[in-house]
Design an enzyme around this catalytic site. Structure first.
Site, PDB file in Angstrom:
ATOM      1  N   PHE A 123       0.847  -1.190   0.000  1.00 38.25           N
ATOM      2  CA  PHE A 123       0.000   0.000   0.000  1.00 38.25           C
ATOM      3  C   PHE A 123       0.884   1.241   0.000  1.00 38.25           C
ATOM      4  CE2 PHE A 123      -2.822   3.006   2.423  1.00 38.25           C
ATOM      5  CZ  PHE A 123      -3.852   3.077   1.494  1.00 38.25           C
ATOM      6  N   GLU A 127       4.542   9.734   1.667  1.00 35.70           N
ATOM      7  CA  GLU A 127       5.437  10.441   0.749  1.00 35.70           C
ATOM      8  C   GLU A 127       6.482  11.213   1.544  1.00 35.70           C
ATOM      9  OE1 GLU A 127       3.202  12.878  -1.925  1.00 35.70           O
ATOM     10  OE2 GLU A 127       1.973  11.215  -2.666  1.00 35.70           O
ATOM     11  N   ASN A 129       7.051  14.241   1.753  1.00 35.86           N
ATOM     12  CA  ASN A 129       6.493  15.451   2.366  1.00 35.86           C
ATOM     13  C   ASN A 129       5.066  15.255   2.867  1.00 35.86           C
ATOM     14  OD1 ASN A 129       8.702  17.448   1.821  1.00 35.86           O
ATOM     15  ND2 ASN A 129       8.275  16.831  -0.291  1.00 35.86           N
ATOM     16  N   GLY A 131       3.682  12.472   5.349  1.00 35.36           N
ATOM     17  CA  GLY A 131       3.651  11.291   6.186  1.00 35.36           C
ATOM     18  C   GLY A 131       2.400  11.316   7.039  1.00 35.36           C
ATOM     19  N   SER A 132       2.496  11.979   8.200  1.00 32.84           N
ATOM     20  CA  SER A 132       1.318  12.125   9.047  1.00 32.84           C
ATOM     21  C   SER A 132       0.236  12.947   8.358  1.00 32.84           C
ATOM     22  CB  SER A 132       1.710  12.791  10.368  1.00 32.84           C
ATOM     23  OG  SER A 132       2.625  11.984  11.083  1.00 32.84           O
ATOM     24  N   GLY A 341      23.608  -6.171  31.449  1.00 31.05           N
ATOM     25  CA  GLY A 341      24.550  -6.099  30.336  1.00 31.05           C
ATOM     26  C   GLY A 341      24.278  -7.135  29.256  1.00 31.05           C
ATOM     27  N   GLU A 364       1.819   3.426  10.650  1.00 34.67           N
ATOM     28  CA  GLU A 364       0.348   3.411  10.727  1.00 34.67           C
ATOM     29  C   GLU A 364      -0.193   4.580  11.552  1.00 34.67           C
ATOM     30  OE1 GLU A 364      -2.043   1.482   9.472  1.00 34.67           O
ATOM     31  OE2 GLU A 364      -1.016  -0.273   8.708  1.00 34.67           O
TER      32      GLU A 364
END
Length: 381
Positions: A123, A127, A129, A131-132, A341, A364
């Protein structure tokens, strides 16, 4: 916990769990280290019917419900976060839009092969510029006679390197108010001008295939328009709502795996003459981890149930995705702390789970976007 699962749901859970433990978990560390996509595993999942779980039998699916599918995502994610992500994306993002919005011809041509595992679903929304801000989509699809001409770029697209087609969102015009009309189109990956580059060097989910798409004058028949051209934006919002359930389930799976390792280690590791599980500080950590995993799983099940009942589930999907993703990061971090550790070393697998979990807060819809979605559902906006 089985949450009162039906006999069929429990049977599928056991089948997926056994498969994940034998075919996925033993290789998870290697796939992560080498950034290897396990294509053969996905072919096997297709043969076993996993890729068609929530789709009707008439298309080759299993006819299962969303709860069953969420259970499968959790089990696969428990074995490997990257494999779980590609599985979730193949079903909820790649195949589901074809089932929900496709014509019968589109389903036969594109959905059936995905269900069989002959290719993976993909899907293309995000892009560089946009996203959200999905409404800021710049990719365009111009109708020219009997075809669309598509130009634009997409980034961070899951499974595109192994897809025969990608569902791509693009601006197809303007409405009466001058706002962009965003539509979805089915774009075969072998079309001239369609470039797919899978060169990202990621922090986590490295067993998942992630690609950049560049579309330069790519032509597709107008019949490849998916669903109502005027409702493309609403269609992919519905797709994302369903996808958030699967990402939440994936987060639960990753967290459960980290918790299991932490509990086992705490019972074995001795300090000051006794196992560290006998120290209250560790007990409190484990108690909180177990509680939050259980709460997240319950929220996933509720959202999935609402979807199955065809009731509104946007808010609950956002609840599940937000809580489960932030929980997973926290649980994995605590699991690493319990290991001390050793947790910082690759051989224990905890640091991989922590890296994988972090993406759940980003993909998402980021945690910030989930809070906006929830606020909107509450009537705040």
């Amino acid at each position: 916990m089985d949450f009162g699962l039906t006999k069929e749901q429990k049977m599928i859970q056991d089948m997926v769990r056994q498969f994940a433990r034998s075919e996925i978990a033993p290789n998870a560390e290697k796939w992560d280290k080498e950034a290897t996509f396990p294509i053969e595993v996905f072919k096997k999942m297709g043969e076993l019917g996993f890729l068609g779980l929530p789709f009707p039998e008439r298309y080759g699916g299993a006819g299962a419900d969303t709860i069953t599918y969420a259970i499968a995502v959790e089990e696969i994610g428990r074995a490997c976060g990257g494999t779980g992500l590609s599985y979730a994306a193949a079903v909820s993002l790649g195949a589901s839009p074809l089932y929900y919005f496709g014509t019968e011809q589109q389903k036969q041509e594109y959905l059936v092969p995905l269900i069989k595992g002959e290719a993976l679903g993909s899907f293309g929304l995000t892009e560089p510029n946009a996203g959200s801000d999905a409404g800021g989509t710049r990719t365009t699809a111009v109708l020219e006679g009997d075809h669309y001409r598509i130009n634009g770029e997409k980034c961070w697209i899951t499974n595109a390197g192994y897809a025969k087609c990608v569902i791509v969102t693009a601006v197809t015009g303007e409405d009466l108010r001058g706002k962009k009309v965003i539509s979805a189109l089915i774009v075969p990956t072998n079309q001239e001008g369609f470039q797919i580059r899978c060169e990202y060097d990621k922090m986590g989910v490295r067993a998942s295939n992630t690609c950049e798409l560049v579309l330069t004058d790519v032509k597709v028949p107008k019949e490849n328009l998916l669903g109502d051209p005027e409702k493309g934006f609403k269609q992919f919002l519905y797709t994302l709502d369903g996808g958030r359930i699967s990402i939440a389930a994936l987060a639960v799976g990753i967290a459960q795996a980290a918790f299991d390792k932490a509990l086992t280690y705490a019972k074995e590791r001795k300090q000051f003459g006794r196992t560290i599980s006998q120290f209250q500080a560790i007990q409190f950590k484990l108690a909180d981890m177990a509680m939050e995993i259980e709460l997240a799983r319950n929220m996933v099940m509720k959202a999935a149930w609402l979807k199955d009942q065809e009731k509104p589930f946007s808010k609950e999907a956002a609840f599940a995705k937000l809580f489960a993703s932030e929980m997973a990061t926290k649980v994995c971090n605590q699991a690493l702390q319990i290991h001390g550790g050793y947790g910082y070393m690759r051989e224990y697998g905890i640091e991989r789970m922590l890296r994988d979990a972090k993406l759940m807060e980003i993909g998402e819809g980021t945690s910030e976007i989930q809070r906006l979605v929830i606020a909107r559902q509450l009537g705040c906006l």
